[in-house]
Motif scaffolding. Sequence first.
Motif, PDB file in Angstrom:
ATOM      1  N   MET A  57      -9.090 -12.191  14.044  1.00  0.00           N
ATOM      2  CA  MET A  57      -8.603 -11.401  12.914  1.00  0.00           C
ATOM      3  C   MET A  57      -9.699 -10.477  12.397  1.00  0.00           C
ATOM      4  O   MET A  57      -9.471  -9.300  12.137  1.00  0.00           O
ATOM      5  CB  MET A  57      -8.132 -12.352  11.804  1.00  0.00           C
ATOM      6  CG  MET A  57      -7.593 -11.645  10.577  1.00  0.00           C
ATOM      7  SD  MET A  57      -6.102 -10.679  10.942  1.00  0.00           S
ATOM      8  CE  MET A  57      -5.762  -9.981   9.342  1.00  0.00           C
ATOM      9  N   ARG A  58     -10.904 -11.026  12.285  1.00  0.00           N
ATOM     10  CA  ARG A  58     -12.009 -10.227  11.761  1.00  0.00           C
ATOM     11  C   ARG A  58     -12.372  -9.096  12.716  1.00  0.00           C
ATOM     12  O   ARG A  58     -12.676  -7.982  12.288  1.00  0.00           O
ATOM     13  CB  ARG A  58     -13.218 -11.125  11.508  1.00  0.00           C
ATOM     14  CG  ARG A  58     -14.380 -10.398  10.860  1.00  0.00           C
ATOM     15  CD  ARG A  58     -15.498 -11.348  10.482  1.00  0.00           C
ATOM     16  NE  ARG A  58     -16.584 -10.654   9.827  1.00  0.00           N
ATOM     17  CZ  ARG A  58     -16.611 -10.355   8.550  1.00  0.00           C
ATOM     18  NH1 ARG A  58     -15.599 -10.680   7.789  1.00  0.00           N
ATOM     19  NH2 ARG A  58     -17.636  -9.719   8.005  1.00  0.00           N
ATOM     20  N   SER A  59     -12.331  -9.405  14.025  1.00  0.00           N
ATOM     21  CA  SER A  59     -12.654  -8.362  15.000  1.00  0.00           C
ATOM     22  C   SER A  59     -11.625  -7.240  14.949  1.00  0.00           C
ATOM     23  O   SER A  59     -11.968  -6.063  15.107  1.00  0.00           O
ATOM     24  CB  SER A  59     -12.718  -8.961  16.398  1.00  0.00           C
ATOM     25  OG  SER A  59     -11.459  -9.536  16.752  1.00  0.00           O
ATOM     26  N   ALA A  60     -10.341  -7.594  14.728  1.00  0.00           N
ATOM     27  CA  ALA A  60      -9.310  -6.561  14.605  1.00  0.00           C
ATOM     28  C   ALA A  60      -9.556  -5.689  13.385  1.00  0.00           C
ATOM     29  O   ALA A  60      -9.413  -4.454  13.445  1.00  0.00           O
ATOM     30  CB  ALA A  60      -7.928  -7.210  14.526  1.00  0.00           C
ATOM     31  N   VAL A  61      -9.954  -6.296  12.272  1.00  0.00           N
ATOM     32  CA  VAL A  61     -10.271  -5.528  11.061  1.00  0.00           C
ATOM     33  C   VAL A  61     -11.470  -4.625  11.312  1.00  0.00           C
ATOM     34  O   VAL A  61     -11.488  -3.453  10.899  1.00  0.00           O
ATOM     35  CB  VAL A  61     -10.530  -6.486   9.877  1.00  0.00           C
ATOM     36  CG1 VAL A  61     -11.037  -5.701   8.667  1.00  0.00           C
ATOM     37  CG2 VAL A  61      -9.268  -7.258   9.523  1.00  0.00           C
ATOM     38  N   ASP A  62     -12.474  -5.152  11.999  1.00  0.00           N
ATOM     39  CA  ASP A  62     -13.652  -4.339  12.309  1.00  0.00           C
ATOM     40  C   ASP A  62     -13.283  -3.157  13.199  1.00  0.00           C
ATOM     41  O   ASP A  62     -13.800  -2.040  13.018  1.00  0.00           O
ATOM     42  CB  ASP A  62     -14.722  -5.199  12.988  1.00  0.00           C
ATOM     43  CG  ASP A  62     -15.310  -6.240  12.049  1.00  0.00           C
ATOM     44  OD1 ASP A  62     -15.206  -6.039  10.814  1.00  0.00           O
ATOM     45  OD2 ASP A  62     -15.861  -7.248  12.523  1.00  0.00           O
ATOM     46  N   ARG A  63     -12.389  -3.409  14.175  1.00  0.00           N
ATOM     47  CA  ARG A  63     -11.969  -2.303  15.039  1.00  0.00           C
ATOM     48  C   ARG A  63     -11.205  -1.246  14.253  1.00  0.00           C
ATOM     49  O   ARG A  63     -11.373  -0.039  14.488  1.00  0.00           O
ATOM     50  CB  ARG A  63     -11.099  -2.838  16.180  1.00  0.00           C
ATOM     51  CG  ARG A  63     -11.898  -3.567  17.262  1.00  0.00           C
ATOM     52  CD  ARG A  63     -11.069  -3.717  18.531  1.00  0.00           C
ATOM     53  NE  ARG A  63      -9.918  -4.567  18.319  1.00  0.00           N
ATOM     54  CZ  ARG A  63      -9.920  -5.888  18.475  1.00  0.00           C
ATOM     55  NH1 ARG A  63     -11.023  -6.500  18.853  1.00  0.00           N
ATOM     56  NH2 ARG A  63      -8.822  -6.596  18.273  1.00  0.00           N
ATOM     57  N   LEU A  64     -10.372  -1.691  13.318  1.00  0.00           N
ATOM     58  CA  LEU A  64      -9.642  -0.729  12.488  1.00  0.00           C
ATOM     59  C   LEU A  64     -10.598   0.079  11.623  1.00  0.00           C
ATOM     60  O   LEU A  64     -10.420   1.294  11.439  1.00  0.00           O
ATOM     61  CB  LEU A  64      -8.618  -1.458  11.619  1.00  0.00           C
ATOM     62  CG  LEU A  64      -7.346  -1.951  12.320  1.00  0.00           C
ATOM     63  CD1 LEU A  64      -6.478  -2.723  11.351  1.00  0.00           C
ATOM     64  CD2 LEU A  64      -6.575  -0.775  12.902  1.00  0.00           C
ATOM     65  N   ARG A  65     -11.617  -0.594  11.071  1.00  0.00           N
ATOM     66  CA  ARG A  65     -12.598   0.130  10.266  1.00  0.00           C
ATOM     67  C   ARG A  65     -13.345   1.150  11.101  1.00  0.00           C
ATOM     68  O   ARG A  65     -13.591   2.290  10.661  1.00  0.00           O
ATOM     69  CB  ARG A  65     -13.579  -0.862   9.645  1.00  0.00           C
ATOM     70  CG  ARG A  65     -12.990  -1.708   8.518  1.00  0.00           C
ATOM     71  CD  ARG A  65     -14.008  -2.705   7.994  1.00  0.00           C
ATOM     72  NE  ARG A  65     -13.470  -3.486   6.886  1.00  0.00           N
ATOM     73  CZ  ARG A  65     -14.115  -4.512   6.332  1.00  0.00           C
ATOM     74  NH1 ARG A  65     -15.314  -4.866   6.774  1.00  0.00           N
ATOM     75  NH2 ARG A  65     -13.545  -5.173   5.329  1.00  0.00           N
ATOM     76  N   ALA A  66     -13.729   0.753  12.307  1.00  0.00           N
ATOM     77  CA  ALA A  66     -14.436   1.692  13.189  1.00  0.00           C
ATOM     78  C   ALA A  66     -13.527   2.861  13.552  1.00  0.00           C
ATOM     79  O   ALA A  66     -13.966   4.023  13.580  1.00  0.00           O
ATOM     80  CB  ALA A  66     -14.901   0.961  14.452  1.00  0.00           C
TER      81      ALA A  66
END
Length: 528
Positions: free
Chosen positions: A1-10
């Motif tokens: 979940m956190r990696s998906a949020v990080d990808r969205l932020r990037a």
Amino acid sequence: MRSAVDRLRALWRHSLQFRTVAVTLALSTLAILIIGLSLLYSVSQNLTQSGIAQARATSEAARANAQAILEASDATDRAAVQSAFSAAVDAVIATAGTSDVALRRVPGESSSFSLPLDRESPVVSEAITPELREAVQQNPGESFSQSVSLAGVDGPEPGVIVASDLVVSGSTRYELYIGYSLAEAQETLSFMQLVGGFGAIALILILGAITLVVVRFVIDPIRTAADTSRRLAAGELDVRLPERGEDELSTLARSFNDMAESLQDRIGELAHLSTMQQRFVSDVSHELRTPLTTIRLAGDVLHGKVDEFDPTTARTVELLHTQTERFELLLADLLEISRYDAGSVELASEPTNLVHLAGDAIESMRTLAAEHGSEIELRAPGGHLDAEVDPRRVRRIVRNLLGNAIEHGEGRPILVSVDSTSEAVALSVRDHGIGMTPEDAARVFDRFWRADPSRTRRIGGSGLGLAISMEDAVAHGGLLDVWSSPGEGSVFRLTIPRRAGLEEVRPPLLLGPDDEGEPIRLPRGGAA
């Protein structure tokens, strides 16, 4: 979940197209939500009010028919009154179109004969509230409505109760309650909500697709311009943007291409001038070597007989000898700078111990330091591991830094430190002289620059020593940096990475009192 949020932020940070589509969809969804909820609320209110108004009108007609039957009856006995009462109830049911009817005798009403009993509909009786009964009892001849939840076949359903009164046998009042189901209106509203929800989703998807298509028409030229700008900045001066049409993007492309053309011409001119300047410096330096060699030979002859001359002539011979040496040094430095400017410098690297190299340089400068009252100390807590460097160029860096420290050290002690880690080696030269302001320290590696132009050099030097030292450091893939403070002296630190390609290293030596050992970024290029 956190990696998906990080990808969205990037993706949000790096994609203008994603941001534009996301913002458009978010605002469109908000607008559709506000408009949809407003419409649904308005339709719901209209349906409810329409149902209530229709129910009240029907109830008024039912009450009027029932009252007319009761008033037309001249019954005087109980059976006749019961018959008229039943006829009135049937008229109410027929006119209202519903069997959910309740009649209750108003408390306290009496007659000379027995009146009919209350008629109760379970569906309506459960929904009648004390407040509604009180309103009917206290307001004869008026009608009231109340939204309630009625018991249905499939469970509770929305409805409305219309309350009024009937007068039986001329004087006895009965409360009349008629229940109407609003299930059809609720079903209509639910259907509209379902259709509206699917319509809103379809509209959002259509808007997203339209926005994506429109944005691509704008983003693609921008992306092409950004890529072309990067290539232009990287040195590909012949790249250009495609020009199509006559719109604003085409105008931008033409302006960009004109700028790139002008920049290419200007850089070409500067490159030609730089080449001519380098060639001129190199040619002049070479041409001056022949007469300088002759002057040097003649000067050496005169300097060898200086004891035979009178004091004035001897002083002149000394000056000639000193300035000739300085001239030779200047020519050598000019030739070295011209090689760096031409990009023709190659390192002759070999495993070298920086402690031994620094010791040799110190020994060669110790006499000069003693003449100026300075003592040179070497500290090497580490740094005994060999490093792949060009010893001649690193030795020149150390000599230049020592000469600078002696020149500006005001006769105070000079400290040379050498240390190393697994990723870098470092050498620093610390003096306790006059120091420099931050503005002066920022320019200390400029060619021929002096912090105090009125101050003459007591030690020979061409004014190119620190500039050449910086070039030597960068050629090794390293960095030469400085810390200085007025009245506290200066620290020059040479940092050389052990491996080629490192962009950031933590120097083994601190630079100044405020240095916390933070990593430093190395210049690109060079060869370790």
